[in-house]
Scaffold this motif. Structure first.
Motif, PDB file in Angstrom:
ATOM      1  N   ILE A 110       0.746  -1.112  -0.089  1.00  0.00           N
ATOM      2  CA  ILE A 110       0.052  -0.055   0.071  1.00  0.00           C
ATOM      3  C   ILE A 110       0.944   1.345  -0.094  1.00  0.00           C
ATOM      4  O   ILE A 110       0.279   2.255   0.091  1.00  0.00           O
ATOM      5  CB  ILE A 110      -0.841   0.182   1.246  1.00  0.00           C
ATOM      6  CG1 ILE A 110      -0.136   0.191   2.528  1.00  0.00           C
ATOM      7  CG2 ILE A 110      -1.788  -1.135   1.370  1.00  0.00           C
ATOM      8  CD1 ILE A 110      -0.857  -0.018   3.745  1.00  0.00           C
ATOM      9  N   GLU A 111       2.109   0.979  -0.357  1.00  0.00           N
ATOM     10  CA  GLU A 111       3.193   2.272  -0.254  1.00  0.00           C
ATOM     11  C   GLU A 111       2.607   3.068  -1.397  1.00  0.00           C
ATOM     12  O   GLU A 111       3.100   2.590  -2.417  1.00  0.00           O
ATOM     13  CB  GLU A 111       4.439   1.851   0.179  1.00  0.00           C
ATOM     14  CG  GLU A 111       5.475   3.086   0.212  1.00  0.00           C
ATOM     15  CD  GLU A 111       6.741   2.471   0.450  1.00  0.00           C
ATOM     16  OE1 GLU A 111       7.757   3.361   0.871  1.00  0.00           O
ATOM     17  OE2 GLU A 111       7.094   1.300   0.371  1.00  0.00           O
ATOM     18  N   GLY A 112       2.614   4.423  -1.053  1.00  0.00           N
ATOM     19  CA  GLY A 112       2.336   5.434  -2.243  1.00  0.00           C
ATOM     20  C   GLY A 112       0.879   5.142  -2.924  1.00  0.00           C
ATOM     21  O   GLY A 112       0.862   5.823  -3.882  1.00  0.00           O
ATOM     22  N   LEU A 113       0.027   4.135  -2.559  1.00  0.00           N
ATOM     23  CA  LEU A 113      -1.293   4.404  -3.128  1.00  0.00           C
ATOM     24  C   LEU A 113      -2.347   5.375  -2.525  1.00  0.00           C
ATOM     25  O   LEU A 113      -1.966   5.858  -1.354  1.00  0.00           O
ATOM     26  CB  LEU A 113      -2.007   2.860  -2.689  1.00  0.00           C
ATOM     27  CG  LEU A 113      -1.213   1.743  -3.433  1.00  0.00           C
ATOM     28  CD1 LEU A 113      -2.028   0.378  -2.918  1.00  0.00           C
ATOM     29  CD2 LEU A 113      -1.092   1.912  -5.072  1.00  0.00           C
ATOM     30  N   TYR A 114      -3.213   5.602  -3.304  1.00  0.00           N
ATOM     31  CA  TYR A 114      -4.338   6.630  -2.738  1.00  0.00           C
ATOM     32  C   TYR A 114      -4.859   5.902  -1.657  1.00  0.00           C
ATOM     33  O   TYR A 114      -5.176   4.613  -1.474  1.00  0.00           O
ATOM     34  CB  TYR A 114      -5.239   7.058  -3.858  1.00  0.00           C
ATOM     35  CG  TYR A 114      -4.420   7.794  -5.017  1.00  0.00           C
ATOM     36  CD1 TYR A 114      -4.395   9.262  -4.517  1.00  0.00           C
ATOM     37  CD2 TYR A 114      -4.312   7.648  -6.307  1.00  0.00           C
ATOM     38  CE1 TYR A 114      -3.690  10.235  -5.554  1.00  0.00           C
ATOM     39  CE2 TYR A 114      -3.612   8.304  -7.101  1.00  0.00           C
ATOM     40  CZ  TYR A 114      -3.323   9.707  -6.864  1.00  0.00           C
ATOM     41  OH  TYR A 114      -2.709  10.786  -7.615  1.00  0.00           O
ATOM     42  N   PRO A 115      -5.245   7.012  -0.522  1.00  0.00           N
ATOM     43  CA  PRO A 115      -6.396   6.062   0.532  1.00  0.00           C
ATOM     44  C   PRO A 115      -7.364   5.321   0.065  1.00  0.00           C
ATOM     45  O   PRO A 115      -7.547   4.248   0.559  1.00  0.00           O
ATOM     46  CB  PRO A 115      -6.734   7.476   1.362  1.00  0.00           C
ATOM     47  CG  PRO A 115      -5.839   8.543   0.983  1.00  0.00           C
ATOM     48  CD  PRO A 115      -5.341   8.345  -0.586  1.00  0.00           C
ATOM     49  N   PRO A 116      -8.117   5.717  -0.912  1.00  0.00           N
ATOM     50  CA  PRO A 116      -9.209   4.658  -1.138  1.00  0.00           C
ATOM     51  C   PRO A 116      -8.690   3.074  -1.663  1.00  0.00           C
ATOM     52  O   PRO A 116      -9.094   2.290  -1.224  1.00  0.00           O
ATOM     53  CB  PRO A 116     -10.248   5.225  -2.259  1.00  0.00           C
ATOM     54  CG  PRO A 116      -9.939   6.750  -2.149  1.00  0.00           C
ATOM     55  CD  PRO A 116      -8.168   6.834  -1.632  1.00  0.00           C
ATOM     56  N   ARG A 117      -7.573   3.280  -2.399  1.00  0.00           N
ATOM     57  CA  ARG A 117      -7.128   1.996  -2.987  1.00  0.00           C
ATOM     58  C   ARG A 117      -6.460   1.317  -1.859  1.00  0.00           C
ATOM     59  O   ARG A 117      -6.312   0.011  -1.613  1.00  0.00           O
ATOM     60  CB  ARG A 117      -6.174   2.350  -4.274  1.00  0.00           C
ATOM     61  CG  ARG A 117      -6.940   2.841  -5.174  1.00  0.00           C
ATOM     62  CD  ARG A 117      -6.164   2.786  -6.670  1.00  0.00           C
ATOM     63  NE  ARG A 117      -5.685   1.408  -7.024  1.00  0.00           N
ATOM     64  CZ  ARG A 117      -4.957   1.078  -8.038  1.00  0.00           C
ATOM     65  NH1 ARG A 117      -4.481   2.061  -8.752  1.00  0.00           N
ATOM     66  NH2 ARG A 117      -4.668   0.010  -8.130  1.00  0.00           N
ATOM     67  N   ALA A 118      -5.715   2.093  -1.043  1.00  0.00           N
ATOM     68  CA  ALA A 118      -4.925   1.518   0.251  1.00  0.00           C
ATOM     69  C   ALA A 118      -5.938   0.709   1.042  1.00  0.00           C
ATOM     70  O   ALA A 118      -5.848  -0.228   1.710  1.00  0.00           O
ATOM     71  CB  ALA A 118      -4.046   2.503   0.736  1.00  0.00           C
ATOM     72  N   LYS A 119      -7.172   1.254   1.150  1.00  0.00           N
ATOM     73  CA  LYS A 119      -8.171   0.718   1.991  1.00  0.00           C
ATOM     74  C   LYS A 119      -8.873  -0.248   1.488  1.00  0.00           C
ATOM     75  O   LYS A 119      -9.054  -1.483   2.337  1.00  0.00           O
ATOM     76  CB  LYS A 119      -9.419   1.823   1.986  1.00  0.00           C
ATOM     77  CG  LYS A 119     -10.324   1.353   2.984  1.00  0.00           C
ATOM     78  CD  LYS A 119     -11.366   2.542   3.066  1.00  0.00           C
ATOM     79  CE  LYS A 119     -12.713   1.952   4.068  1.00  0.00           C
ATOM     80  NZ  LYS A 119     -13.835   2.994   4.234  1.00  0.00           N
ATOM     81  N   LEU A 120      -8.629  -0.451   0.353  1.00  0.00           N
ATOM     82  CA  LEU A 120      -9.046  -2.079  -0.365  1.00  0.00           C
ATOM     83  C   LEU A 120      -7.966  -3.039   0.052  1.00  0.00           C
ATOM     84  O   LEU A 120      -8.560  -4.230   0.187  1.00  0.00           O
ATOM     85  CB  LEU A 120      -9.543  -1.801  -1.715  1.00  0.00           C
ATOM     86  CG  LEU A 120     -10.607  -1.021  -2.412  1.00  0.00           C
ATOM     87  CD1 LEU A 120     -10.667  -0.822  -3.751  1.00  0.00           C
ATOM     88  CD2 LEU A 120     -11.844  -1.466  -1.877  1.00  0.00           C
ATOM     89  N   ALA A 121      -6.843  -2.732  -0.257  1.00  0.00           N
ATOM     90  CA  ALA A 121      -5.827  -3.526  -0.039  1.00  0.00           C
ATOM     91  C   ALA A 121      -6.023  -4.122   1.389  1.00  0.00           C
ATOM     92  O   ALA A 121      -5.393  -5.183   1.597  1.00  0.00           O
ATOM     93  CB  ALA A 121      -4.541  -3.048  -0.491  1.00  0.00           C
TER      94      ALA A 121
END
Length: 1074
Positions: A411-422
């Motif tokens: 999740i490093e460098g991802l936008y918060p919504p995409r990081a939330k999915l991971a």
């Protein structure tokens, strides 16, 4: 909490740069925390400081970050910048990582390693905020500079400590034998049982020798025996089997690290790595040093290093045994044989089940055994501590912290919504209870955005992973009882490392094989599928014979660079390049690699029919070639040994000769050294002395010394009681000396700058050790004394060990130098008296100068006599002195000392203090130039003081006899009391006299001032008197001239006027009558 610095014992530190910052907070971390986790940790610390909903609230505070090398100290701003009160401090070397927030450039953090003395301690993280974003790079750069400077300062002391450790842990032992045992723990009677069996075997071997009448008939083969019973057999090898290449196992590779003693014994026996059969030469030893008697001399130097035990043979100059601490399971000392010890270690030379070997040694005394055992114990403990500090963190694919690392990395460098999915995908892998607990904790804090929710979820996931990590079992580990956890830690560690390697191999196998497929040519390798599994491929043979005809060749990709290369490169014939034995020409016979007969070549595919005569001829040719090969190998070894000998000889004689030896003198010495009967027929003494004065070639100096010693022995026959004991040099080397510690300590102090002796336990130091040890055993009265090592070192530089030992005996016994090393040292006292008398009679000013500053000859001349000038003066000058010592005896030492002092008399007299005189004699005087050396030697050749020395020696003994005949002194206690009372009275009188002297000096000073004033006034008065006298004389002359000018009647009136004039100069007039 603020702490008070307690560093008063250390040196004061100068504070460096200071930075005004805001301390947000800090928290301890698990040792498995990785770089992708740090941004989430920084966010957690910031949230805790701002809101206090992620743990105990920590209010941000204004601080100053003080850099005082090597420390980084956080000081409250309210303390006025005083470094005595601080929030926390640590060394700059403990900072392992900096984190600079990319969203808010004013925030930065750094990660701290655990304490160096406690490797199990958790890491920690501290977060700061700067007022200006441009200040953050400056702070980080300053901290890194402090860390680098502190690291440079810490490097040198560590190296010195390591060298000191190596230089002190050496012992001389006698190797008794080895025993193969079935267990790693030694029974209490193991050493005693081994010694009994060794002695029984020795008695039996001597009996067989007497019966067979052939000495040494049973020496060749190793003799083994079984010792013990009921499942504990002990197979032993006897000391007579000690050979340089077969008595010990092949030396092990030096390891840079060592695990703890208790845990490392569980390692598999196959882990050890053996070196190639060529035995490692030690330090500066040449490649082919011929051992003097390697199969007989069993004395060794037992060296205890930081991570290994070395057994060094002084005879062969090699390391005959190297054992790492991790291979040694136990050490034991004999119960009955208290001067024996042994240690059990793994036997890596034999295949099959794990076996252990016990090596047994004998020491000179029981106290030395205790010292060796204590040293081993301390070394084992130190090695275990050092290894535990370097133990890597255990981590496997199934570790919870490793899963968290992969999540943060994903999740490093991802936008918060995409990081939330991971993150949600990761949470789905947890149990229902764990998911519910994390969901409740996050919702209780009511996050307002996806970023805050992600931070809170990562916070609770990290806490969960840290909790699960404490009870996690790594791959390959089994549940263990706590009591046995400490003992099997190393076994778990080895299995853990093996599992990691398996996992890495499993994950990279497919990609690696695909790359091999792409690069493989049909004539190099072939792959086949096994059991229908497409992913599992096995690599078959590497020769062209193993190519399967049923599989089509794999096409090879050719890049555009290869096309250009093929268009310009010449075609290569692979048959002309046999890179391996499989590519050899098929026309060579497998037995002798000989070309087959070309006549009558059979058709292709048929084996030629050879007769018995053909095979016989082939075998003859192979045998001849093998004999020729063996001869060539022996010749190569001889040439290499000769080359090494020349190299060592050149290293030994690396000095400039004092005075050039002419060709005529070289020819003269060549004739003398090759003349028949040179050791039995006396030569012309005067002729040899004249040639000696002209010079000696340094390449033949050792032989000249031998010739001079033989000639001296022919002319001066010593009484039988003064002869040296007739014990062979090699027999002395087989014994143990009780003075090994003093000898080993002085090895590094003897010619430390000379290349031959500089290497620690190198060929030079080991030869010197043999020589000093042999003499200490030969001359039990003298043993070993400081100073003998320098004399022996000079001899070793010009001749072999055995010749040097013979010359050392000549110097000590025939020339009488051993008398000055005897415990009473009477001879040295006589020599100091003789030197003082020489200075008194021939250099009185220098003698008075020494007496004025209370400098006795023993302060500067004792090393000259004890080491024959070798400890302080250049080697070329010392070698020239040795030439004359062998010709004239110890009288030369007085000559050289007197010439050195007389030639520097003016410089010595200019020194006006005790310290300056001693410093000149010990440091400045030995630094002679080439011209000064030649002048000194020329004066020595012209000087003759033999009669004076004899007179002074008789004078010394007469004075000594007079003191003895004076009678015994009074009782010591009464005499001491009287002396104390007298001393007290004298001190009191001295103080009174000092006071009177001070008052008298003041009075004298006042009187001197008055006298000076009176003298000044007197000189002025005398000057005035002389002026008045001159003026009076002038007036008288004027009056006389005036009288001559007046007439006679006038002169009569003048005289009458003078008569009437009164005493006051006024005329007396008579009173007139009225």
């Amino acid at each position: 909490m603020e702490s008070q610095g307690e560093r008063g014992n250390g040196p004061p530190r100068r504070d460096g740069p200071r930075f005004a910052l805001t301390y947000i907070g800090g928290c301890p971390l698990d040792r498995r925390t990785t770089l992708p986790m740090l941004p989430w940790l920084v966010a957690e610390i910031r949230r805790r400081g701002e809101r206090g909903d992620c743990g105990p609230a920590v209010q941000p505070r204004e601080v100053q970050l003080v850099l005082s090398p090597p420390l980084v100290r956080c000081v409250p701003a309210s303390s006025g910048g005083s470094a005595a009160v601080f929030i926390f401090e640590h060394t700059a070397q403990r900072i392992s990582r900096f984190v600079h927030n990319s969203n808010d450039l004013t925030y930065f953090a750094y990660l701290l390693r655990g304490q160096p003395d406690n490797p199990e301690a958790d890491m920690s993280c501290h977060v700061f905020k700067a007022g200006d974003p441009n200040q953050v790079p400056e702070v980080i750069s300053s901290i890194r500079q402090v860390s680098k400077s502190a690291l440079k300062e810490d490097t040198k002391p560590k190296q010195e400590a390591e060298e000191a450790f190596y230089n002190s842990q050496k012992f001389e032992v006698l190797y008794c034998g080895k025993v193969t045992v079935g267990h790693k723990k030694a029974p209490s009677t193991l050493v005693d049982d081994c010694i009994d069996k060794f002695r029984q075997h020795e008695v039996e071997r001597k009996r067989l020798r007497l019966l067979n009448g052939q000495r040494g008939s049973t020496d060749g083969a190793p003799v083994e025996f079984l010792m013990g019973a009921e499942g504990d057999p002990l197979r032993g090898a006897f000391p007579e089997c000690i050979l340089e290449d077969s008595g010990f196992e092949e030396p092990q590779e030096f390891r840079a690290r060592c695990s703890s003693l208790a845990g490392s014994l569980q390692n598999k026996p196959g882990e050890g790595v053996l070196l190639n059969p060529a035995r490692r030469r030690h330090a500066s030893a040449p490649n082919h040093v011929q051992p003097s008697d390697a199969d007989k001399n069993r004395t060794m130097l037992f060296q205890v290093g930081r991570f290994e035990v070395n057994l060094i043979s002084p005879d062969s100059k090699t390391v005959v045994l190297e054992k790492n601490f991790k291979d040694i399971s136990s050490c034991c000392q004999g119960i009955k044989q208290t001067d024996h010890l042994g240690f059990i270690c793994r036997d890596q030379a034999e295949s099959g089940p794990r076996q252990y070997v016990c090596y047994v040694f004998q020491c000179a005394s029981e106290s030395l055994v205790d010292e060796v055992m204590l040293t081993l114990k301390q070394a084992f403990s130190t090695a275990a501590t050092l290894q535990s500090n370097k133990t890597p963190i255990q981590l496997c694919e199934a570790c919870p912290m490793h899963d968290l690392h992969k999540l943060c990395e994903r999740i490093e460098g991802l936008y918060p919504p995409r990081a939330k999915l991971a993150i949600q995908k990761y949470l789905s892998q947890l149990t229902d209870n764990e998911q519910a607990e994390i969901f409740e904790r996050v919702q209780r804090l009511k996050p307002v955005s996806d970023q805050e929710e992600n931070e809170l979820v990562i916070l609770h996931v990290r806490q969960l992973c840290e909790t699960k990590q404490k009870s996690h079992l790594h791959i390959g580990e089994a549940p263990q009882v706590k009591a046995s956890a400490a003992g099997d830690g190393a076994a778990s560690s080895s299995r853990f490392k093996l599992d990691i390697l398996k996992n890495k191999a499993r994950t990279s196998l497919t990609s690696s094989l695909e790359n091999i497929f792409a690069r493989t040519t049909p004539d190099a390798a072939v792959f086949s599928r096994s059991n229908g599994e497409g992913r599992k491929r096995t690599l078959s043979g590497c020769s062209s014979d193993s190519v399967s005809a049923g599989l089509p060749p794999t096409p090879r990709r050719v890049s555009w660079r290869q096309k250009i290369f093929l268009s310009v490169a010449s075609p290569m014939n692979k048959e002309l390049l046999p890179l391996s034995p499989r590519h050899l020409d098929s026309s060579l016979d497998p037995l002798g690699r000989l070309p087959l007969p070309s006549t009558g070549d059979p058709p292709t595919g048929e084996r030629p029919n050879k007769t018995a005569a053909d095979y016989r001829a082939l075998w003859k040719t192979a045998i001849r070639q093998q004999i020729l090969l063996l001869r060539m190998e022996k010749e190569n070894q001889r040439l290499e040994a000769s080359r090494d000998e020349l190299h060592i000889r050149k290293m030994k004689l690396n000095y400039q000769e004092v005075g050039q030896c002419s060709k005529d003198e070289q020819a003269f010495w060549e004739r003398k050294l090759t003349a028949p009967g040179r050791t039995t027929v006396p030569q012309d003494k005067e002729e040899m002395y004249r040639a000696l004065c002209q010079g000696v070639p340094k390449s033949r100096r050792g032989e000249v010394w031998l010739l001079l010693s033989h000639q001296h022995r022919l002319r001066h026959r010593l009484p039988q009681r003064h002869h040296a004991p007739d014990t062979a040099y090699h027999d002395l080397l087989k014994q143990l000396t009780a003075q090994q510690h003093a000898i080993l300590v002085d090895l590094g102090r003897t010619f430390p700058t000379h290349q031959y002796f500089s290497a620690q336990l190198g060929a030079g130091q080991l030869s010197l050790y043999n020589l000093l040890k042999a003499y200490s055993l030969l001359d039990t009265e003298v043993g070993y004394c400081q100073g003998i090592s320098f004399v022996a070192g000079v001899l070793l530089l010009h001749m072999s060990e055995e010749q040097a030992f013979d010359m050392l005996k000549f110097l000590m016994y025939d020339l009488g130098i051993r008398r000055q090393f005897r415990p009473d040292m009477v001879s040295l006292q006589v020599q100091m008296y003789q030197l003082s008398r020489l200075l008194h009679d021939y250099h009185r000013e220098l003698y008075n100068h020494f007496e004025e500053h209370e400098i006795c000859p023993s302060l500067y001349a004792a090393p000259w006599f004890l080491t024959l000038f070798a400890s302080q003066f250049p080697l070329n000058f010392v070698s020239r002195i040795f030439d004359f010592v062998f010709a004239q005896g110890t009288e030369v030492i007085f000559k050289v000392a007197l010439c050195l002092l007389s030639s520097h008399e003016g410089e010595i007299v200019e020194c006006d203090s005790f310290e300056s005189i001693v410093d000149f004699l010990k440091t400045t005087l030995p630094t002679l130039t080439q011209t000064q050396m030649e002048q000194t030697i020329a004066k020595v050749m012209e000087m003759d003081i033999s009669k004076q020395l004899h007179t002074y020696e008789v004078e010394y003994h007469v004075l000594q006899d007079e003191m003895i005949e004076a009678g015994p002194l009074p009782d010591d206690s009464d005499r001491l009391d009287k002396l104390e009372k007298t001393n007290t009275q004298l001190k009191k009188q001295n103080m009174d006299l000092l006071e009177k002297l001070q008052a008298a000096r003041q009075k004298i000073q006042t009187l001197e001032t008055s006298v000076e004033n009176f003298l000044s006034r007197e000189s002025k008065m005398k000057h005035m008197i002389r002026s008045l006298e001159q003026e009076r004389a002038t007036h008288q002359k004027t009056i006389e001239r005036m009288r001559t000018c007046l007439p006679s009647d006038t002169l009569t009136d003048v005289e009458m006027t003078q008569i009437k004039t009164g005493p006051n100069g006024k005329a007396k007039t008579a009173a007139k009558k009225p």
